[in-house]
Enzyme design. Structure first.
Site, PDB file in Angstrom:
ATOM      1  N   ARG A 241      16.737 -31.572  12.866  1.00  0.00           N
ATOM      2  CA  ARG A 241      17.409 -30.196  12.907  1.00  0.00           C
ATOM      3  C   ARG A 241      18.100 -30.277  14.459  1.00  0.00           C
ATOM      4  O   ARG A 241      17.312 -30.509  15.270  1.00  0.00           O
ATOM      5  CB  ARG A 241      16.499 -29.295  12.798  1.00  0.00           C
ATOM      6  CG  ARG A 241      16.182 -28.958  11.106  1.00  0.00           C
ATOM      7  CD  ARG A 241      17.057 -28.629  10.443  1.00  0.00           C
ATOM      8  NE  ARG A 241      16.836 -28.366   8.781  1.00  0.00           N
ATOM      9  CZ  ARG A 241      16.668 -29.279   8.118  1.00  0.00           C
ATOM     10  NH1 ARG A 241      16.981 -30.322   8.393  1.00  0.00           N
ATOM     11  NH2 ARG A 241      16.361 -29.019   6.735  1.00  0.00           N
ATOM     12  N   GLU A 270      26.387 -25.307  13.033  1.00  0.00           N
ATOM     13  CA  GLU A 270      27.074 -26.280  12.093  1.00  0.00           C
ATOM     14  C   GLU A 270      27.947 -25.473  11.173  1.00  0.00           C
ATOM     15  O   GLU A 270      27.328 -24.466  10.664  1.00  0.00           O
ATOM     16  CB  GLU A 270      25.818 -26.920  11.295  1.00  0.00           C
ATOM     17  CG  GLU A 270      24.940 -28.100  12.054  1.00  0.00           C
ATOM     18  CD  GLU A 270      24.180 -28.872  11.320  1.00  0.00           C
ATOM     19  OE1 GLU A 270      24.006 -28.556   9.964  1.00  0.00           O
ATOM     20  OE2 GLU A 270      23.235 -29.647  11.819  1.00  0.00           O
ATOM     21  N   HIS A 289      26.102 -33.772   9.260  1.00  0.00           N
ATOM     22  CA  HIS A 289      24.611 -33.358   8.632  1.00  0.00           C
ATOM     23  C   HIS A 289      24.770 -33.941   7.050  1.00  0.00           C
ATOM     24  O   HIS A 289      24.712 -33.346   6.167  1.00  0.00           O
ATOM     25  CB  HIS A 289      24.553 -32.018   8.353  1.00  0.00           C
ATOM     26  CG  HIS A 289      23.343 -31.738   8.137  1.00  0.00           C
ATOM     27  ND1 HIS A 289      22.746 -30.492   8.754  1.00  0.00           N
ATOM     28  CD2 HIS A 289      21.869 -32.185   7.493  1.00  0.00           C
ATOM     29  CE1 HIS A 289      21.280 -30.216   8.344  1.00  0.00           C
ATOM     30  NE2 HIS A 289      20.940 -31.463   7.786  1.00  0.00           N
TER      31      HIS A 289
END
Length: 328
Positions: A241, A270, A289
């Protein structure tokens, strides 16, 4: 409405195989729009729902207050930092996630980040495509770093970490260090993993892979002091993360040459800001991601999430309930 079936809402499009797991047991409605569901639309849809299938919507006091009948929330992800666990406990709402199914896929990506950063794959791909590859250049201008038989340090040797270890040790002959809250005897036996202090891991590893979950204790866990202890020739890899890392400290370490490079799939915010300094650094591989982003794995995650939701609503065993919400 079909009498006797609990109403559930899917806040994202799900594949037919996942829908087929829900429909025999639930009255299913779903969001079919492009992109994430707007927050107000989600809250409206939950007015009479007993179950929710989601993948990142904040499950907090606001949502729970608008969903008085909600009994179970199933996220299509292994991470559940979007769950307000205290709020869910207060209201007796079960939360589930999807561990195991994505472990190998994420491990594949971590190895891809390691290889790409070390062998400068994205940098040199851009070099060729921009027409800068010419005869007569010093060959050292294209040199990268070997991955095989290098040393790997994994911070957080859990399920995915073990899959990374398997590939690194058996496929690339790497020497493995790890740092955990508790020992992992199986990994030590299978992969020759050495349990070491954080200082030793940082000082010995050619690649440092961060795989810790995001919790209040791990937010910005990896800081300037950690980058300062790494080898100048080492690479930092993060596929856990983004908020587990002090991103400013990472930028400073890269800019100052205190580490060689980085491979990142996650960021503090993000989508990442297009003007973020990391995106201008040729020695940093930046991905959007995509740790679990293959068609098969995302399908399997959705099926697992659907089964979790059904099991939770029916009171059956077998759902992957997040550990903090399990009945004691």
């Amino acid at each position: 409405m079909e009498h006797g079936k609990p109403k559930v809402f899917a806040a994202k499009r799900i594949p037919p195989e996942a829908l087929a797991c829900l429909e025999p047991y639930c009255d299913v409605r779903s969001w079919d729009g492009d992109g994430p569901i707007p927050r107000e639309r989600l809250l409206e849809a939950l007015a009479d729902a007993e179950g929710l299938l989601t993948s990142g919507d904040a499950i907090d006091d606001e949502l729970l207050a608008r969903a008085p009948k909600l009994r179970a929330v199933s996220t299509v992800s292994v991470g559940y930092n979007h769950f307000d666990l205290d709020a869910m406990r207060r209201r007796g709402v079960v939360g589930t996630h999807t561990p195991y199914v994505l472990d190998d896929t994420v491990a594949d990506l971590v190895l891809a980040l390691m290889l790409s950063a070390a062998r400068r794959v994205t940098e040199l791909d851009a070099y060729v495509k921009s027409g800068r590859w010419e005869r007569g250049l010093p060959e050292a201008a294209l040199f990268g770093t070997d991955v095989h038989h290098a040393s790997l340090g994994i911070v957080g040797l859990g399920r995915i970490g073990e899959r990374i270890a398997q590939r690194a040790v058996h496929g690339f002959g790497m020497k493995l260090y790890y740092h955990n809250r508790s020992r992992n005897p199986e990994a030590e036996e299978r992969y020759g993993a050495q349990s070491v202090s954080m200082d030793e891991l940082l000082g010995e590893s050619d690649f440092v892979v961060l795989m810790t979950p995001l919790t209040p204790k791990t937010e910005r866990f990896f800081r300037k002091e950690h980058f300062d202890r790494m080898k100048p020739s080492a690479f930092f890899i993060n596929a856990s993360r983004g908020r587990t890392v002090d991103e400013n400290a990472l930028v400073e370490a890269l800019a100052a040459g205190r580490i060689r490079g980085a491979g990142l799939d996650v960021y503090e915010t993000e989508p990442v800001d297009p003007n973020h300094p990391l995106l201008a650094m040729p020695n940093v591989v930046t991905l959007p991601h995509i740790g679990s982003a293959t068609a098969r794995t995302r399908r399997d995650m959705a099926i697992t999430a659907a089964r979790n939701l059904v099991a939770s609503l029916r009171g059956d065993e077998g759902a992957y309930v997040v550990k903090e919400l399990r009945s004691q």
